[in-house]
Design a protein around this motif. Structure first.
Motif, PDB file in Angstrom:
ATOM      1  N   LEU A  75     -15.052  -0.369  -6.536  1.00 12.95           N
ATOM      2  CA  LEU A  75     -14.671   0.542  -5.465  1.00 12.95           C
ATOM      3  C   LEU A  75     -13.951  -0.217  -4.356  1.00 12.95           C
ATOM      4  O   LEU A  75     -14.423  -1.252  -3.891  1.00 12.95           O
ATOM      5  N   THR A  76     -12.806   0.324  -3.957  1.00 13.52           N
ATOM      6  CA  THR A  76     -12.060  -0.188  -2.824  1.00 13.52           C
ATOM      7  C   THR A  76     -11.782   0.984  -1.900  1.00 13.52           C
ATOM      8  O   THR A  76     -11.333   2.034  -2.356  1.00 13.52           O
ATOM      9  N   VAL A  77     -12.068   0.827  -0.618  1.00 11.36           N
ATOM     10  CA  VAL A  77     -11.763   1.862   0.359  1.00 11.36           C
ATOM     11  C   VAL A  77     -10.697   1.306   1.297  1.00 11.36           C
ATOM     12  O   VAL A  77     -10.867   0.240   1.880  1.00 11.36           O
ATOM     13  N   VAL A  78      -9.596   2.047   1.414  1.00 10.64           N
ATOM     14  CA  VAL A  78      -8.469   1.639   2.249  1.00 10.64           C
ATOM     15  C   VAL A  78      -8.350   2.613   3.411  1.00 10.64           C
ATOM     16  O   VAL A  78      -8.290   3.828   3.202  1.00 10.64           O
ATOM     17  N   VAL A  79      -8.332   2.083   4.629  1.00 11.64           N
ATOM     18  CA  VAL A  79      -8.148   2.894   5.824  1.00 11.64           C
ATOM     19  C   VAL A  79      -6.779   2.568   6.390  1.00 11.64           C
ATOM     20  O   VAL A  79      -6.505   1.420   6.733  1.00 11.64           O
ATOM     21  N   GLY A  80      -5.906   3.556   6.426  1.00  7.86           N
ATOM     22  CA  GLY A  80      -4.563   3.338   6.943  1.00  7.86           C
ATOM     23  C   GLY A  80      -3.539   4.107   6.134  1.00  7.86           C
ATOM     24  O   GLY A  80      -3.887   4.972   5.334  1.00  7.86           O
ATOM     25  N   PRO A  81      -2.272   3.786   6.333  1.00  6.18           N
ATOM     26  CA  PRO A  81      -1.209   4.532   5.662  1.00  6.18           C
ATOM     27  C   PRO A  81      -1.364   4.522   4.138  1.00  6.18           C
ATOM     28  O   PRO A  81      -1.792   3.530   3.549  1.00  6.18           O
ATOM     29  N   VAL A  82      -1.009   5.641   3.531  1.00 12.96           N
ATOM     30  CA  VAL A  82      -1.081   5.767   2.076  1.00 12.96           C
ATOM     31  C   VAL A  82       0.251   5.305   1.493  1.00 12.96           C
ATOM     32  O   VAL A  82       1.302   5.829   1.859  1.00 12.96           O
ATOM     33  N   ALA A 125      -0.162  21.977   3.877  1.00 11.92           N
ATOM     34  CA  ALA A 125      -1.152  21.651   4.914  1.00 11.92           C
ATOM     35  C   ALA A 125      -1.664  20.229   4.726  1.00 11.92           C
ATOM     36  O   ALA A 125      -1.858  19.500   5.706  1.00 11.92           O
ATOM     37  N   ALA A 126      -1.879  19.825   3.476  1.00 10.49           N
ATOM     38  CA  ALA A 126      -2.347  18.460   3.206  1.00 10.49           C
ATOM     39  C   ALA A 126      -1.316  17.436   3.658  1.00 10.49           C
ATOM     40  O   ALA A 126      -1.664  16.422   4.270  1.00 10.49           O
ATOM     41  N   GLY A 127      -0.053  17.690   3.378  1.00 13.17           N
ATOM     42  CA  GLY A 127       1.010  16.766   3.788  1.00 13.17           C
ATOM     43  C   GLY A 127       1.094  16.623   5.294  1.00 13.17           C
ATOM     44  O   GLY A 127       1.219  15.514   5.815  1.00 13.17           O
ATOM     45  N   ARG A 128       1.000  17.742   6.007  1.00  8.29           N
ATOM     46  CA  ARG A 128       1.033  17.688   7.473  1.00  8.29           C
ATOM     47  C   ARG A 128      -0.163  16.918   8.022  1.00  8.29           C
ATOM     48  O   ARG A 128      -0.031  16.129   8.960  1.00  8.29           O
ATOM     49  N   LEU A 129      -1.325  17.146   7.428  1.00  3.96           N
ATOM     50  CA  LEU A 129      -2.535  16.456   7.880  1.00  3.96           C
ATOM     51  C   LEU A 129      -2.425  14.948   7.633  1.00  3.96           C
ATOM     52  O   LEU A 129      -2.778  14.142   8.494  1.00  3.96           O
ATOM     53  N   LEU A 130      -1.915  14.568   6.483  1.00  6.43           N
ATOM     54  CA  LEU A 130      -1.723  13.138   6.187  1.00  6.43           C
ATOM     55  C   LEU A 130      -0.746  12.497   7.170  1.00  6.43           C
ATOM     56  O   LEU A 130      -0.924  11.343   7.564  1.00  6.43           O
ATOM     57  N   ASP A 131       0.278  13.249   7.571  1.00  4.62           N
ATOM     58  CA  ASP A 131       1.283  12.711   8.490  1.00  4.62           C
ATOM     59  C   ASP A 131       0.739  12.461   9.886  1.00  4.62           C
ATOM     60  O   ASP A 131       1.240  11.595  10.599  1.00  4.62           O
ATOM     61  N   ARG A 132      -0.288  13.204  10.304  1.00  7.71           N
ATOM     62  CA  ARG A 132      -0.769  13.062  11.681  1.00  7.71           C
ATOM     63  C   ARG A 132      -2.199  12.545  11.792  1.00  7.71           C
ATOM     64  O   ARG A 132      -2.806  12.649  12.863  1.00  7.71           O
ATOM     65  N   SER A 133      -2.720  11.979  10.707  1.00  2.65           N
ATOM     66  CA  SER A 133      -4.099  11.470  10.702  1.00  2.65           C
ATOM     67  C   SER A 133      -4.140  10.057  10.150  1.00  2.65           C
ATOM     68  O   SER A 133      -3.185   9.586   9.542  1.00  2.65           O
ATOM     69  N   VAL A 134      -5.283   9.423  10.337  1.00  3.56           N
ATOM     70  CA  VAL A 134      -5.558   8.162   9.672  1.00  3.56           C
ATOM     71  C   VAL A 134      -6.106   8.527   8.287  1.00  3.56           C
ATOM     72  O   VAL A 134      -7.055   9.296   8.173  1.00  3.56           O
TER      73      VAL A 134
END
Length: 148
Positions: free
Chosen positions: A2-9, A30-39
């Motif tokens: 398991l690897t957990v990455v926090v930051g840009p995809v 909606a998922a794309g917009r959320l990814l664009d404005r969230s960590v």
């Protein structure tokens, strides 16, 4: 492993992460917009995306906007790993999530306090899940964790 990455995809994983988040929020747009404005928080198992979350951060408090775990990996600790890692890696004092009755048990199993917000929508009770961290300078690092 398991690897957990926090930051840009990374671009090659964005489609898989967006598909998981779309399960939580209803549509790919909606998922794309959320990814664009969230960590973004992404859990990888043998380089495959198995769980993802979107978190907004205000000072030292995070708000979990969406989280999803791929069906075959549910109940194996991947959601909890996302909650743990985002809190730790972003140095959050608190992490909050508004949720429904179906997810209350999950949040409680993560050591999160849950309170009812009442019937926020007709016939739908909502809940606020809040996790406060209590880390200290003497707490040992969590390096070398094993997968769930």
């Amino acid at each position: 492993m398991l690897t957990v990455v926090v930051g840009p995809v990374p671009g090659e994983r964005r489609g898989a992460v967006a598909a998981l988040i779309a399960d939580a929020v209803g549509t790919a747009d909606a998922a794309g917009r959320l990814l664009d404005r969230s960590v973004a928080v992404t859990a990888l198992w043998s380089d495959d995306v198995v769980a993802a979350a979107c978190v907004s951060v205000d000072a030292e408090c995070g708000k979990l906007r969406a989280m999803a775990v791929a069906e075959p990996f549910r109940g194996r600790g991947f959601g909890r790993a996302l909650v743990d890692e985002v809190t730790e890696q972003l140095g959050l004092e608190a992490l909050e999530a508004e949720t429904d009755a179906d997810s209350v048990g999950f949040y409680r199993s993560c050591g999160v306090s849950v309170e009812s917000l009442g019937e926020k929508y007709p016939g739908v009770e909502r809940f606020l899940a809040t996790r406060h961290t209590t880390t200290t300078a003497t707490e040992p690092a969590r390096a070398g964790k094993t997968p769930p």
